[in-house]
Design a protein around this motif. Structure first.
Motif, PDB file in Angstrom:
ATOM      1  N   GLU A   1      79.820 -13.324 -75.977  1.00  0.00           N
ATOM      2  CA  GLU A   1      81.075 -12.663 -76.341  1.00  0.00           C
ATOM      3  C   GLU A   1      82.399 -12.934 -75.919  1.00  0.00           C
ATOM      4  O   GLU A   1      83.355 -12.896 -76.267  1.00  0.00           O
ATOM      5  CB  GLU A   1      80.759 -11.082 -76.666  1.00  0.00           C
ATOM      6  N   ALA A   2      82.197 -12.716 -74.540  1.00  0.00           N
ATOM      7  CA  ALA A   2      83.302 -13.160 -73.951  1.00  0.00           C
ATOM      8  C   ALA A   2      84.166 -14.488 -74.089  1.00  0.00           C
ATOM      9  O   ALA A   2      85.293 -14.671 -74.154  1.00  0.00           O
ATOM     10  CB  ALA A   2      83.379 -12.904 -72.295  1.00  0.00           C
ATOM     11  N   LEU A   3      83.299 -15.325 -74.144  1.00  0.00           N
ATOM     12  CA  LEU A   3      83.687 -16.824 -74.628  1.00  0.00           C
ATOM     13  C   LEU A   3      84.651 -17.056 -75.996  1.00  0.00           C
ATOM     14  O   LEU A   3      85.208 -17.742 -76.204  1.00  0.00           O
ATOM     15  CB  LEU A   3      82.604 -17.852 -74.278  1.00  0.00           C
ATOM     16  N   THR A   4      83.756 -16.128 -76.769  1.00  0.00           N
ATOM     17  CA  THR A   4      84.527 -16.168 -78.163  1.00  0.00           C
ATOM     18  C   THR A   4      85.599 -15.484 -78.080  1.00  0.00           C
ATOM     19  O   THR A   4      86.731 -16.102 -78.887  1.00  0.00           O
ATOM     20  CB  THR A   4      83.452 -15.391 -79.114  1.00  0.00           C
TER      21      THR A   4
ATOM     22  N   ALA B   1      80.768 -22.314 -76.139  1.00  0.00           N
ATOM     23  CA  ALA B   1      79.480 -21.720 -75.591  1.00  0.00           C
ATOM     24  C   ALA B   1      79.070 -22.526 -74.476  1.00  0.00           C
ATOM     25  O   ALA B   1      78.329 -21.797 -73.533  1.00  0.00           O
ATOM     26  CB  ALA B   1      78.418 -21.639 -76.638  1.00  0.00           C
ATOM     27  N   SER B   2      79.377 -23.854 -74.378  1.00  0.00           N
ATOM     28  CA  SER B   2      79.191 -24.421 -73.207  1.00  0.00           C
ATOM     29  C   SER B   2      79.971 -24.612 -72.152  1.00  0.00           C
ATOM     30  O   SER B   2      79.799 -25.166 -71.025  1.00  0.00           O
ATOM     31  CB  SER B   2      79.175 -26.263 -73.769  1.00  0.00           C
ATOM     32  N   SER B   3      80.985 -23.670 -72.274  1.00  0.00           N
ATOM     33  CA  SER B   3      82.179 -23.536 -71.033  1.00  0.00           C
ATOM     34  C   SER B   3      81.442 -23.331 -69.815  1.00  0.00           C
ATOM     35  O   SER B   3      80.395 -22.770 -69.648  1.00  0.00           O
ATOM     36  CB  SER B   3      82.960 -22.345 -71.447  1.00  0.00           C
TER      37      SER B   3
END
Length: 372
Positions: A243-246, A252-254
């Motif tokens: 959710e934070a990455l979004t 998502a691969s960060s």
């Protein structure tokens, strides 16, 4: 608040059923002037509306979804695409409703703002909320939409393997509908929202001059993006890693670290972040510190609702416990108690029960250190 508004409010407190004319006579004002002051006090949340109902000072208002949860749990290893023997249970759920029930069971005064259908499931949710101690005057029955229903499938370990959410009714929680309830929102000590709400509604909330600090649950990576217009107004945001990455537009691969994720969210205007790390525990961050704690030992039956209990426990602890470290321990124990329950909220949850486990955990840790 202006001096004259304080005088009007004091007069109403002394006689809540007084007419506008009698208030005007008592204060030496015109009836029109009193009416204007009452209207402004209502907009500020100092008066809740008809009958000059005055707000309680410590009310937590939760705005979000309320569902009937249908949960099927496999008796053996779950086989996708096949019929799995197991058990099916019905319960009250929904992210917002779960948070509200956890808060109420912890001893808080909680008002739930939501829509349910004018059907048997809607009546069931209202009855369940009342039994849990939630104030239900703002749980409104909608004549044209069915009550939200959440259908979950768990494996034999109690872990979610798939779900379907029929939540069309929540789209009716529009800015126009909420504007009619602004006095209630303004009366809140804390206002909690969740990302199942329509994006237009969350954007509207971000544009309002609200008295209470805003707390938000990102719900899922798909829904989290709806919170973007609200980030600069949030006192607390609860997210998991996806959710934070979004929210910060990262894939998502960060490979961003948990610390970097929190810093990026703080840079968006969020005051504090509660980052759920799943089995690893939780990480908290604000402008001055970051703290990470592991999940306490528990015997898991189902992971449904654990994140809701985590947020509710932390919000409760912030009002009653000074140390952030202890606040996080309290919240994690709320989540652990939920993991041990078959339903989305552990009905044995209470502040006393959590504090007792916190004391036992602290004593066990101290004993282990002394023996090492």
């Amino acid at each position: 608040m202006k001096a004259i508004e304080s005088k009007v409010l004091d007069a109403i407190r002394a006689n809540p059923l007084a007419s506008q004319q009698s208030l005007a006579d008592e204060l030496g004002l015109s009836r029109e002037s009193v009416a204007g002051h009452i209207m402004r006090l209502t907009r500020k949340g100092e008066i809740l509306g008809k009958g000059y109902i005055l707000p309680a000072g410590q009310t937590l208002v939760v705005l979000g979804g309320a569902n009937v949860d249908l949960t099927g749990t496999s008796a053996d290893t779950f086989r996708p695409g096949d019929s799995n023997p197991g058990g099916v249970k019905q319960g009250a759920g929904g992210v917002g409703r779960n948070i509200a029930e956890n808060l109420a069971r912890l001893g808080n005064e909680v008002v739930m703002v939501t829509l349910v259908g004018d059907d048997s499931r809607g009546r069931y949710l209202i009855e369940q909320a009342q039994e849990a101690g939630i104030q239900t005057q703002a749980m409104v029955r909608h004549s044209e939409h069915a009550t939200s229903t959440y259908l979950a499938l768990n494996n034999d370990q109690g872990e979610l393997v798939g779900a379907i959410a029929d939540m069309a009714i929540i789209e009716q929680l529009t800015p126009e509908w909420l504007a009619e309830r602004m006095s209630l929102l303004q009366s809140a000590q804390t206002l909690l929202v969740e990302a199942n709400l329509p994006e237009a509604t969350l954007t509207w909330l971000g544009e309002q001059s609200l008295n209470a600090p805003l707390v938000a649950d990102a719900v899922s990576a798909t829904k989290a993006v709806r919170l973007k217009p609200l980030l600069h107004r949030l006192d607390l945001l609860k997210v998991n890693r996806s959710e934070a990455l979004t929210l910060i537009d990262e894939p998502a691969s960060s490979d961003l670290s948990d610390e970097q994720l929190i810093l990026r969210l703080l840079a968006c205007g969020v005051t504090s972040v509660l980052l759920s790390l799943g089995e690893r525990g939780v990480r908290y961050g604000d402008s001055t510190q970051q703290i990470e704690l592991p999940v306490p030992h528990c015997d898991m039956l189902s992971d449904t609702g654990a994140g809701d209990a985590l947020l509710a426990g932390f919000v409760h602890a912030r009002h009653h416990i000074e140390s952030v470290d202890t606040q996080l321990q309290f919240a994690l124990l709320c989540a652990a108690m939920t993991l041990e329950a078959p339903q989305a909220v552990n009905t044995r949850l209470s502040a006393t029960a959590v504090l007792q486990r916190l004391t036992e955990t602290t004593q066990s840790s101290a004993l282990a250190e002394s023996e090492s």
